[in-house]
Design a protein around this motif. Structure first.
Motif: not given
Length: 640
Positions: A478-487
């Motif tokens: 994702r643009k930021m790694p935090e945004q991938a946490s929801v996966n």
């Protein structure tokens, strides 16, 4: 320049090794000695490289867009390599063929070569190897020698240019030809990732040293700081990961194609698929809906590709489970042996081996076993497998490492670690054979529709790499790694932003270490064993060698993932029969026949103890052996 003779070089390495022994650095030191024997010629060779690099750097200063070492080596490396092989390594430059060179990025460059070994050179390698009785751990083989000389050249050039890159031989295969053999090999020039590996080493070492007393707090704080820097590096490099993933997967594609097997990709595939299992997505659904949908394939062809991926996924999981236990200590090696013995013999059923799905090639197992039973006095039957299963229950109770090694030498005529190495080596051969057979079967299905076309190994590995890219992009990028946490199913602990960034960074470590990430800590620490011991010496901390991989262990990792020889093709099923089942059955029967009264515990103990000490009368741990024999003897004792 005076050309070095191949036989003289190999003999010199052999003579020095036989008197001084081998360590992780010793072969390199020997070859440096050989290079420096003719110091004037080697100095001239180095001056050519320095001069051309300085000219390249001078021109680079005037460029608006600066060029890197990959541009320099694209233009010069082949000439350096050709001269180096001819003048200093005993090879003939006219037998070297540059097949292809590719600049993948500003950091990575590939060279593909063929070297046509003459019959004379093959004879020299065979003669030196036999005379040294394998004491050189493969260095006197074409594979080992090429790996050594390419590594040395890389060290020399890196020191001359003072740039952060490695030059390594990253795969080789020997094929038979009409006038000898051809060794095809793959040289990679790539970013050395010095900072990443240094901080990874510090992080692993921090956890490793927690088991030892009196390590200075200042030293541990330095290591802990390395751990913090590693996370920072992961976060800094995360935005560039998607672009670099293409190069990473192309590397795996090239290496697997050279070796014509899936081995280098297995642990990487398992790493990715295990993380997808931690996510909210289904692997096969993602591949089907976001990758295969882009192809104008029939449903039959799409399903064939999915089945092959699914089988590889499952087998890589099994393989990585075993590999995760492939740690340095004798205890870990014994636990690994017990693990795969339990997996294959835990049911005590011959039928499970012959017709079940335990083995990769059950039909092969049945065929080889039947051939053995036709000609041997000792027939392997269903009772034999039950006996092995029962014997392993007692064998697993032994805890002393020296005793374990003595028993392995008696039963298998090999060290424990060598038995495990053969397990991995043959398992991978059967796995690749199994997948090749599966591809043939899928092509039979596809051939019913002429529009499908066949699927070759090259097509499969290409699609597998693209599937992995799709999965990585889906869960991690994702643009930021935090945004991938929801996966992920656990977004607040295991898969917070910084951990996702570190997992993405680890994807690229697999290009340098094609082994299970469970092995990385001990592998990196073992590579730095000498420097670590030196650092800890002032603090009176001595870490026993049992905590490190040996030189032989490191060589075996290199051979397993980088070299392929079509003349050495023992399959796992053959190995399981010839090197495990038959030796164990012979041992069990020999002890059985030597005991006259099976109700006499003392006699059973005496027979067993003498069988181990017969050729090892000076064994130091006789009390421990006596205890182990008391445990093993229970197998042969019958109650009145």
């Amino acid at each position: 320049m005076v050309k070095k003779n191949l036989k003289d070089i190999l003999e010199l390495i052999g003579n020095k090794a036989s008197t001084q022994g081998l360590t992780l650095n010793f072969n390199s030191n020997i070859f440096f000695e050989i290079l420096n024997e003719n110091n004037i010629d080697f100095s001239k060779f180095k001056s050519i490289i320095i001069s051309e690099w300085e000219e390249f750097q001078y021109k680079n200063q005037k460029r608006l867009i600066k060029k890197t070492y990959t541009t320099f080596f694209y233009q010069t490396f082949h000439e350096y390599f050709k001269l180096y092989l001819h003048r200093f390594c005993g090879f003939k430059q006219e037998q070297l063929e540059l097949v292809n060179r590719e600049k993948i990025s500003d950091e990575t460059l590939f060279f593909e070569y063929d070297y046509h070994l003459s019959n004379e050179e093959i004879s020299i390698f065979r003669e030196i190897s036999e005379s040294q009785n394998d004491k050189l751990n493969g260095v006197a083989s074409p594979f080992g020698y090429f790996y050594l000389i390419v590594s040395i050249l890389g060290v020399v050039i890196r020191k001359l240019l003072q740039e952060k890159f490695y030059i390594i031989l990253d795969g080789a295969v020997i094929r038979n030809g009409e006038e000898g053999k051809t060794i095809s090999f793959f040289i990679v020039i790539k970013n050395s990732k010095d900072e990443t590996f240094q901080n990874y080493y510090y992080m692993f070492l921090f956890y490793f040293l927690k088991y030892f007393k009196d390590v200075p707090e200042v030293y541990l704080e330095k290591l802990l700081m390395g751990r913090k820097k590693l996370y920072q590096l992961a976060l800094e490099q995360y935005p560039f990961a998607k672009e670099k993933l293409v190069d990473l997967l192309y590397y795996f594609y090239k290496k697997c194609n050279l070796l014509q097997n899936f081995s280098p990709l297995l642990d990487f595939l398992n790493f990715v698929c295990a993380r997808v299992e931690d996510s909210i997505y289904s692997k096969l659904d993602v591949i089907k809906k976001e990758f295969l949908v882009n192809f104008n394939y029939s449903e039959e062809k799409k399903n064939s590709l999915l089945r092959i991926f699914d089988i590889l996924d499952k087998k890589s999981t099994l393989y990585s489970t075993f590999q995760a236990n492939n740690l340095p200590s004798t205890k870990s090696q014994f636990n690994l042996f017990l693990l795969y013995m339990k997996y294959y013999f835990g049911s005590g059923s011959l039928e499970a081996l012959e017709v079940g799905d335990l083995l990769l090639l059950p039909e092969r197992f049945k065929k080889i076993l039947n051939e053995h039973n036709k000609v041997s006095n000792i027939v392997i039957s269903a009772n034999s497998i039950k006996s092995i299963e029962s014997f392993m229950d007692y064998f697993s109770l032994i805890s002393n490492g020296d005793v374990v090694n003595l028993i392995f030498q008696k039963i298998f005529n090999l060290e424990l670690s060598h038995v495990n190495y053969d397990f991995f080596k043959t398992f991978l051969r059967s796995l690749n054979f199994n997948i090749s057979t599966l591809i043939e079967k899928e092509n039979e299905i596809l051939s019913e529709n002429p529009k499908n076309g066949i699927i070759t190994f090259n097509i499969i590995i290409d699609h597998i790499c693209r599937m992995l890219y799709t999965l990585i992009d889906k869960i991690f990028i994702r643009k930021m790694p935090e945004q991938a946490s929801v996966n992920f199913l656990d977004p607040r602990s295991r898969y917070v932003g910084k951990n996702i960034a570190l997992r993405v960074l680890e994807l690229f470590i697999f290009q340098d270490l094609n082994v299970s990430d469970d092995v990385w800590p001990d592998y990196l620490i073992s590579l730095n064993k000498d420097s670590l011991k030196k650092e800890l010496e002032p603090h009176n901390i001595n870490i026993p060698d049992k905590y490190f991989y040996s030189f032989q262990d490191i060589v075996r990792f290199v051979i397993t993932y980088n070299f392929q020889s079509y003349s050495d093709q023992q399959l796992f099923e053959d190995w399981l029969i010839n090197e495990i089942i038959i030796p164990l059955t012979n041992f069990i029967n020999n002890i059985q026949n030597s005991i006259k009264d099976h109700s006499n515990k003392d006699e059973a103990l005496q027979v067993l103890t003498q069988s181990f000490l017969k050729e090892n009368s000076n064994f130091k741990f006789k009390n421990e052996l006596q205890l182990a024999c008391q445990q093993l003897a229970q197998y042969w004792i019958k109650d009145n």
